[in-house]
Design a protein around this motif. Structure first.
Motif, short mmCIF file in Angstrom:
data_model
loop_
_atom_site.label_atom_id
_atom_site.label_comp_id
_atom_site.label_asym_id
_atom_site.label_seq_id
_atom_site.Cartn_x
_atom_site.Cartn_y
_atom_site.Cartn_z
N ALA A 148 0.83 -1.21 0.00
CA ALA A 148 0.00 0.00 0.00
C ALA A 148 0.86 1.25 0.00
CB ALA A 148 -0.93 -0.01 1.21
N ALA A 149 2.04 1.16 0.63
CA ALA A 149 2.96 2.30 0.67
C ALA A 149 3.85 2.37 -0.56
CB ALA A 149 3.84 2.21 1.92
N GLY A 150 3.73 1.37 -1.44
CA GLY A 150 4.54 1.37 -2.65
C GLY A 150 5.82 0.59 -2.53
N GLY A 151 5.92 -0.29 -1.52
CA GLY A 151 7.13 -1.08 -1.33
C GLY A 151 6.97 -2.51 -1.79
N PHE A 152 8.07 -3.08 -2.27
CA PHE A 152 8.08 -4.47 -2.71
C PHE A 152 8.39 -5.37 -1.52
CE2 PHE A 152 10.54 -8.17 -4.19
CZ PHE A 152 9.61 -8.76 -5.02
N LEU A 153 7.61 -6.47 -1.37
CA LEU A 153 7.71 -7.32 -0.20
C LEU A 153 7.93 -8.78 -0.59
CD1 LEU A 153 7.38 -7.41 2.97
CD2 LEU A 153 5.00 -8.08 2.52
N PHE A 165 -5.15 -12.72 -1.38
CA PHE A 165 -4.55 -12.23 -2.62
C PHE A 165 -4.63 -13.30 -3.70
CE2 PHE A 165 -2.44 -9.91 0.79
CZ PHE A 165 -2.34 -8.62 0.29
N ASP A 166 -4.39 -12.87 -4.93
CA ASP A 166 -4.05 -13.82 -5.98
C ASP A 166 -2.57 -14.09 -5.77
OD1 ASP A 166 -3.30 -15.20 -8.22
OD2 ASP A 166 -4.46 -13.98 -9.61
N GLN A 169 0.18 -13.99 -8.42
CA GLN A 169 0.31 -12.78 -9.23
C GLN A 169 0.58 -11.53 -8.43
OE1 GLN A 169 0.21 -12.76 -12.64
NE2 GLN A 169 0.10 -14.98 -12.51
N GLU A 170 0.28 -11.56 -7.13
CA GLU A 170 0.34 -10.34 -6.33
C GLU A 170 1.30 -10.41 -5.15
OE1 GLU A 170 -4.38 -9.33 -7.24
OE2 GLU A 170 -3.78 -10.17 -5.30
N VAL A 171 1.78 -11.60 -4.81
CA VAL A 171 2.63 -11.75 -3.63
C VAL A 171 3.81 -12.66 -3.95
CG1 VAL A 171 2.72 -12.40 -1.19
CG2 VAL A 171 0.56 -11.59 -2.18
N ALA A 201 -0.34 -5.85 -6.06
CA ALA A 201 -0.67 -6.06 -4.64
C ALA A 201 -1.36 -4.83 -4.07
CB ALA A 201 0.60 -6.36 -3.86
N ALA A 202 -0.88 -3.64 -4.43
CA ALA A 202 -1.49 -2.41 -3.92
C ALA A 202 -2.94 -2.27 -4.39
CB ALA A 202 -0.67 -1.20 -4.37
N ARG A 203 -3.19 -2.61 -5.65
CA ARG A 203 -4.57 -2.54 -6.14
C ARG A 203 -5.49 -3.47 -5.35
NH1 ARG A 203 -2.00 -2.02 -11.29
NH2 ARG A 203 -2.12 -4.26 -11.66
N ARG A 204 -4.98 -4.64 -5.02
CA ARG A 204 -5.78 -5.57 -4.22
C ARG A 204 -6.05 -5.03 -2.82
NH1 ARG A 204 -8.80 -9.90 -5.53
NH2 ARG A 204 -7.12 -10.58 -6.91
#
Length: 242
Positions: A148-153, A165-166, A169-171, A201-204
């Motif tokens: 949500a903050a724009g960071g890759f996890l 999540f998907d 595709q998202e995590v 991920a952010a969109r989700r």
């Protein structure tokens, strides 16, 4: 790669000092760690899966609670320490309390979670996550906050990821410390893929996992349990229905 979090060193040491007054409990707890019984799934079951019946019979309610707390903080400390140790060859950066300095002298200071952490997440090419011991299947807040903050996890493979999540595709998730190491080595050289995963991920998160979404689900539960009483209506609680 960066990990932000408490080392749990102080918490574990404080609990152990209390438990040392009970020799039987300390020996049984140490044996549980040696036998590999201190896992998330066993912690979710309870002390019955961690300690033998004889030890449990000797602990009163207060002693059982202190044993549970120690399993939680020491177990989580070991999870975090092992993750950072495994990633150390890749130059992992650690930010948190002074307890990290005991084993990682290069560790940085704590970060203000409310004001500075979102910016820090965005600045780090790779953010690392490992779920605390007391969560057998669900995920922690970082799984939502970081993208949500724009960071890759890169996070550990908790079962609930597939419900939230998907996951493919998202995590990005790992099943072992060694797999985490390989993922770090791969993604540090693929910034475009990192940005795409973070965006998905952010969109989700924004479409399904904000506080507003959670509160609306609570309102729906209240309606189902209390027959739609007006004080629990969505309009009364949110001031609007759109």
């Amino acid at each position: 790669p960066t990990f932000v979090g408490n080392s749990m060193e102080t918490f574990a040491r404080t609990e152990w000092e209390w438990l040392e007054t009970n020799t039987t409990a300390t020996e049984a707890i140490q044996q549980a760690f040696l036998d590999g019984r201190v896992t998330r799934s066993n912690f979710g079951i309870g002390l019955e899966a961690l300690l033998d019946p004889e030890t449990l019979a000797e602990l009163d309610e207060h002693g059982r609670r202190r044993a549970e707390i120690y399993f939680f903080v020491e177990g989580t400390r070991r999870l975090r320490q092992t993750l950072v140790s495994t990633l150390h060859p890749e130059g992992v950066a650690v930010r948190g309390d002074e307890g990290w300095l005991k084993r990682f002298p290069e560790a940085g200071p704590a970060i203000n979670y409310q004001q500075d952490l979102p910016i820090f997440y965005r600045q780090c090419p790779i953010n690392l996550n490992i779920t605390s011991l007391q969560m057998p299947s669900t995920v922690n807040q970082r799984v939502f906050d970081c993208p949500a903050a724009g960071g890759f996890l890169i996070t550990d493979a908790q079962p609930a990821l597939h419900d939230l999540f998907d996951a493919d595709q998202e995590v990005i998730y790992y099943h072992s410390y060694e797999e985490c190491l390989e993922l770090v080595r791969f993604f540090r050289h693929h910034p475009d893929v990192r940005r795409e995963m973070t965006a998905r991920a952010a969109r989700r998160v924004f479409s399904e996992h904000t506080y507003s979404h959670r509160l609306r689900k609570i309102v729906a539960l209240l309606h189902s349990r209390f027959g739609g009483r007006p004080e629990y209506s969505e309009a009364a609680l949110f001031g609007r229905t759109d």
